[in-house]
Design an enzyme around this catalytic site. Structure first.
Site, PDB file in Angstrom:
ATOM      1  N   LYS A  11       0.822  -1.217   0.000  1.00 20.45           N
ATOM      2  CA  LYS A  11       0.000   0.000   0.000  1.00 20.45           C
ATOM      3  C   LYS A  11       0.865   1.279   0.000  1.00 20.45           C
ATOM      4  CE  LYS A  11      -3.908  -2.306   2.286  1.00 20.45           C
ATOM      5  NZ  LYS A  11      -4.901  -2.233   3.391  1.00 20.45           N
ATOM      6  N   TYR A  51     -12.416  -2.153  -3.524  1.00 22.31           N
ATOM      7  CA  TYR A  51     -12.919  -2.229  -2.150  1.00 22.31           C
ATOM      8  C   TYR A  51     -14.448  -2.113  -2.076  1.00 22.31           C
ATOM      9  CZ  TYR A  51      -8.337  -2.251   0.118  1.00 22.31           C
ATOM     10  OH  TYR A  51      -7.090  -2.609   0.579  1.00 22.31           O
ATOM     11  N   PHE A  59     -15.334   3.788   7.059  1.00 23.01           N
ATOM     12  CA  PHE A  59     -13.968   4.160   6.664  1.00 23.01           C
ATOM     13  C   PHE A  59     -13.753   4.081   5.150  1.00 23.01           C
ATOM     14  CE2 PHE A  59     -13.957  -0.338   7.981  1.00 23.01           C
ATOM     15  CZ  PHE A  59     -13.492  -0.957   6.823  1.00 23.01           C
ATOM     16  N   ARG A  87      -1.953 -14.421   4.504  1.00 20.19           N
ATOM     17  CA  ARG A  87      -2.748 -13.788   5.567  1.00 20.19           C
ATOM     18  C   ARG A  87      -2.019 -13.919   6.916  1.00 20.19           C
ATOM     19  NH1 ARG A  87      -7.074 -10.572   4.192  1.00 20.19           N
ATOM     20  NH2 ARG A  87      -8.006 -11.074   6.206  1.00 20.19           N
ATOM     21  N   THR A  93      -5.546  -7.211  10.811  1.00 15.68           N
ATOM     22  CA  THR A  93      -5.823  -5.926  10.147  1.00 15.68           C
ATOM     23  C   THR A  93      -5.296  -4.753  10.973  1.00 15.68           C
ATOM     24  OG1 THR A  93      -7.850  -6.932   9.281  1.00 15.68           O
ATOM     25  CG2 THR A  93      -7.673  -4.517   9.143  1.00 15.68           C
ATOM     26  N   ARG A 104       2.495  -6.528   9.378  1.00 16.89           N
ATOM     27  CA  ARG A 104       1.801  -5.393   9.992  1.00 16.89           C
ATOM     28  C   ARG A 104       2.356  -5.051  11.372  1.00 16.89           C
ATOM     29  NH1 ARG A 104      -4.104  -7.172   7.607  1.00 16.89           N
ATOM     30  NH2 ARG A 104      -4.098  -5.813   5.777  1.00 16.89           N
ATOM     31  N   ASN A 114      -2.089   0.082   6.791  1.00 10.40           N
ATOM     32  CA  ASN A 114      -1.535  -1.166   7.322  1.00 10.40           C
ATOM     33  C   ASN A 114      -0.708  -1.953   6.302  1.00 10.40           C
ATOM     34  OD1 ASN A 114      -3.632  -2.013   5.789  1.00 10.40           O
ATOM     35  ND2 ASN A 114      -4.761  -3.047   7.405  1.00 10.40           N
ATOM     36  N   HIS A 117      -2.179  -5.578   1.487  1.00  8.76           N
ATOM     37  CA  HIS A 117      -3.454  -6.271   1.254  1.00  8.76           C
ATOM     38  C   HIS A 117      -3.137  -7.685   0.813  1.00  8.76           C
ATOM     39  CE1 HIS A 117      -7.346  -7.409  -0.403  1.00  8.76           C
ATOM     40  NE2 HIS A 117      -6.649  -7.945  -1.397  1.00  8.76           N
ATOM     41  N   GLU A 128      -9.306 -10.699  -8.034  1.00  6.17           N
ATOM     42  CA  GLU A 128      -8.430  -9.535  -7.799  1.00  6.17           C
ATOM     43  C   GLU A 128      -7.232  -9.543  -8.750  1.00  6.17           C
ATOM     44  OE1 GLU A 128      -9.658  -9.157  -3.062  1.00  6.17           O
ATOM     45  OE2 GLU A 128      -7.618  -9.760  -3.582  1.00  6.17           O
TER      46      GLU A 128
HETATM   47  P1  ADP Z   1      -7.837  -6.972   5.686  1.00  8.40           P
HETATM   48  O1  ADP Z   1      -7.072  -5.996   4.813  1.00  8.40           O
HETATM   49  O2  ADP Z   1      -7.013  -7.417   6.879  1.00  8.40           O
HETATM   50  O3  ADP Z   1      -8.436  -8.116   4.916  1.00  8.40           O
HETATM   51  P2  ADP Z   1     -10.511  -5.742   5.867  1.00  8.40           P
HETATM   52  O4  ADP Z   1     -10.892  -6.474   4.612  1.00  8.40           O
HETATM   53  O5  ADP Z   1     -11.413  -5.865   7.051  1.00  8.40           O
HETATM   54  O6  ADP Z   1      -9.040  -6.159   6.355  1.00  8.40           O
HETATM   55  O7  ADP Z   1     -10.382  -4.193   5.553  1.00  8.40           O
HETATM   56  C1  ADP Z   1      -9.820  -3.732   4.342  1.00  8.40           C
HETATM   57  C2  ADP Z   1      -8.935  -2.539   4.633  1.00  8.40           C
HETATM   58  O8  ADP Z   1      -9.729  -1.455   5.091  1.00  8.40           O
HETATM   59  C3  ADP Z   1      -7.899  -2.758   5.747  1.00  8.40           C
HETATM   60  O9  ADP Z   1      -6.739  -3.439   5.316  1.00  8.40           O
HETATM   61  C4  ADP Z   1      -7.620  -1.322   6.178  1.00  8.40           C
HETATM   62  O10 ADP Z   1      -6.715  -0.678   5.260  1.00  8.40           O
HETATM   63  C5  ADP Z   1      -8.989  -0.675   6.037  1.00  8.40           C
HETATM   64  N1  ADP Z   1      -9.697  -0.690   7.328  1.00  8.40           N
HETATM   65  C6  ADP Z   1     -10.283  -1.759   7.923  1.00  8.40           C
HETATM   66  N2  ADP Z   1     -10.822  -1.429   9.098  1.00  8.40           N
HETATM   67  C7  ADP Z   1     -10.602  -0.091   9.253  1.00  8.40           C
HETATM   68  C8  ADP Z   1     -10.918   0.871  10.263  1.00  8.40           C
HETATM   69  N3  ADP Z   1     -11.578   0.521  11.356  1.00  8.40           N
HETATM   70  N4  ADP Z   1     -10.506   2.145  10.063  1.00  8.40           N
HETATM   71  C9  ADP Z   1      -9.837   2.524   8.958  1.00  8.40           C
HETATM   72  N5  ADP Z   1      -9.497   1.663   7.960  1.00  8.40           N
HETATM   73  C10 ADP Z   1      -9.864   0.379   8.110  1.00  8.40           C
END
Ligand code: ADP
Length: 140
Positions: A11, A51, A59, A87, A93, A104, A114, A117, A128
């Site tokens: 990212k 997304y 968010f 993962r 996350t 992370r 973070n 992805h 994807e």
């Molecule tokens: P992951 O990337 O671990 O699969 P998610 O699919 O739940 O997690 O979320 C996608 C992305 O959205 C996260 O990697 C993060 O960049 C962002 N995100 C998730 N939760 C939050 C939050 N509470 N506040 C801000 N950004 C968030």
């Protein structure tokens, strides 16, 4: 366990801090092979489509703004059980909840920014990968 492929994004916080090589070292140490890789500037439309599943989340706007705030590195990773393996290597996350040694935990500064992805299923990995790569750009 079968060899499979997953989709990864380093990212904008990773390109901004010039740590893409450090993250790739963790990926390769985990026996995942980078079989496709491209540095791109994501458009808002691309980020919104990517997304889409989160579009009702509070968010979402912040996430799209962040993902388009600078270059990203899109990748195809290949290895045994690659989806679950990556993962595991990424960590939770929220970096505050991520296990020691994960990407992370080591590199990320917040739940939004973070660093990486990774696809959450083999089915989503295929979708994807197809959003960002032509078949000829993946060399296993
Ligand atoms: P992951 O990337 O671990 O699969 P998610 O699919 O739940 O997690 O979320 C996608 C992305 O959205 C996260 O990697 C993060 O960049 C962002 N995100 C998730 N939760 C939050 C939050 N509470 N506040 C801000 N950004 C968030």
């Amino acid at each position: 366990m079968a060899t499979e492929r997953t989709f990864s994004i380093l990212k904008p916080d990773a390109t901004k801090r010039n740590i893409t090589g450090a993250v790739n070292a963790v990926i390769e140490k985990a026996a995942l092979r980078i079989v496709g890789q491209r540095r791109i500037q994501m458009s808002r439309a691309q980020a919104e489509t990517f997304y889409e599943i989160h579009k009702e989340r509070p968010f979402f706007g912040e996430l799209v703004t962040f993902m388009t705030s600078g270059p990203v590195v899109v990748q195809v990773l290949e290895g045994e059980n690659a989806v679950a393996r990556y993962r595991e290597v990424m960590g939770a996350t929220n970096p505050a909840q991520a296990a020691e040694g994960t990407i992370r935990k080591t590199f990320s500064e917040s739940v939004g920014e973070n660093t990486v992805h990774g696809s959450d299923s083999a089915e989503n990995a295929k979708i994807e990968i197809a959003q960002f790569f032509e078949d000829g750009d993946i060399v296993g």
